[in-house]
Design an enzyme around this catalytic site. Structure first.
Site, PDB file in Angstrom:
ATOM      1  CB  SER B  16      -0.812   0.060   1.206  1.00  0.00           C
ATOM      2  OG  SER B  16      -1.704  -0.995   1.243  1.00  0.00           O
ATOM      3  NE  ARG B  39       1.460   4.823   9.720  1.00  0.00           N
ATOM      4  CZ  ARG B  39       1.098   3.495  10.030  1.00  0.00           C
ATOM      5  NH1 ARG B  39       0.135   3.053  10.398  1.00  0.00           N
ATOM      6  NH2 ARG B  39       2.237   2.813   9.745  1.00  0.00           N
ATOM      7  CG  HIS B  42      -2.735   3.144   4.181  1.00  0.00           C
ATOM      8  ND1 HIS B  42      -2.923   2.715   5.580  1.00  0.00           N
ATOM      9  CD2 HIS B  42      -2.667   2.099   3.443  1.00  0.00           C
ATOM     10  CE1 HIS B  42      -3.445   1.510   5.462  1.00  0.00           C
ATOM     11  NE2 HIS B  42      -3.009   1.049   4.110  1.00  0.00           N
TER      12      HIS B  42
END
Lengths: 209, 209
Positions: B16, B39, B42
């Site tokens: 990812s 992050r 994500h």
């Protein structure tokens, strides 16, 4: 107090939903679906999300009937279960997340899968007629689909399939949409997540805006 | 098992984050900021979010130092506090959400404000040097800014300002960015929310990916 701002929660909701209805392209939804889609857009802060939302025929009615019949809501993550607005639930429904229960970590190791997937094994006693809400882990949605391949596995009433991310999210939602083992709702592609999933639950639970 | 998929959590994260780094435009961030931004992208499942992320100089260092010093994380919503990955925290930090504490509803009525805003009054004993994370309510962020107008109000170490939505979200984040009472991070505009906020906290808490 130098900052002045709208402090009336009801007015904030009203203005927000009016903005969404003015900007979003909601024409293809039934009235029941439209209410769910509007709340999902609201949670995401994103007009345009509606292009990725898919409801199978009868999804809202099936999910709502499950809640009215007192069936539980099964969630893959605590961010989902914590977000459900309890006073909106029609039957004081149980909201269950098994992710942090004893034994899940060991089961995940034995299954060579994620804890999110393993946790669904603990759903089996609650699964019949339940509303399933997967708002985080693609592995959970894939594992649910594999569980439902077994004709002896209890059937939920409806599935909200909204895992988010870059590995398996799109694929797991496409698989759910292709299989449609029960009525379902998805957000196609990478988008999804706990907030959007919670919004769908809260809209199904009550038509109140 | 007809569906086969990646079941290794570490591999899922690795793939990812590699996809995000290949697709997103991260060049303007420092290395520390980049890890936080990745992050956040994500959690949102959305390349392009990076265009809306703003870090004030020294934000990541200030927020990380607060956690390393054992200061608490103050969250406006349970979906934020529940999402924080406890093993990532450097000092077993307290994660506090006061929204459902006794008296908040009455206080909100007296203040003619939302419960989300009123709940911040209960932050005062914990606020000094804390990491503040507002991932839901614009009214909470506006109320925090008003609290900090009082020079006697304790100062947090850093503020993650990511409320989401259509009424007050953009305005409250613009106000935080203009005032910068302490180092802060925002997502400009309507986007934001608990998942993005939690991702920022988890990235600040540990550099581990």
């Amino acid at each position: 107090m130098p900052y002045s701002y709208e402090t009336d929660g009801a007015a904030i909701y009203r203005q927000s939903f009016a903005t969404i209805r003015a900007e979003a392209d909601l024409g293809r939804f039934t009235p029941d679906e439209e209410q769910v889609a509007v709340r999902m857009i609201h949670a995401a802060g994103m007009v345009g999300l509606e292009r990725h939302i898919r409801f199978s025929p009868g999804f809202v009615a099936a999910a709502r009937a499950a809640l009215e019949a007192g069936r539980p809501i099964l969630c893959d993550a605590r961010m989902v279960s914590e977000g459900v607005t309890r006073p909106r639930l029609p039957s004081d429904n149980a909201v269950i997340c098994t992710l942090h229960e004893d034994g899940v970590r060991d089961m995940a190791q034995e299954m060579a899968n994620t804890r999110s997937a393993a946790a669904l094994e603990l759903w089996r006693p609650h699964l019949s007629g339940a509303l399933v809400a997967i708002g985080n882990a693609p592995t959970a949605l894939f594992h649910l689909l594999n569980m439902l391949e077994d004709p002896d596995c209890p059937r939920p009433a409806a599935i909200i399939g909204c895992p988010v991310g870059f590995v398996g999210a799109m694929e797991s939602k496409d698989a759910l949409w292709a299989a449609q083992p029960v009525p379902c709702c998805i957000v196609e592609g990478r988008l999804g997540g706990s907030a959007i999933t919670v919004a769908a639950i809260n809209a199904i639970a009550s038509r109140a805006e």
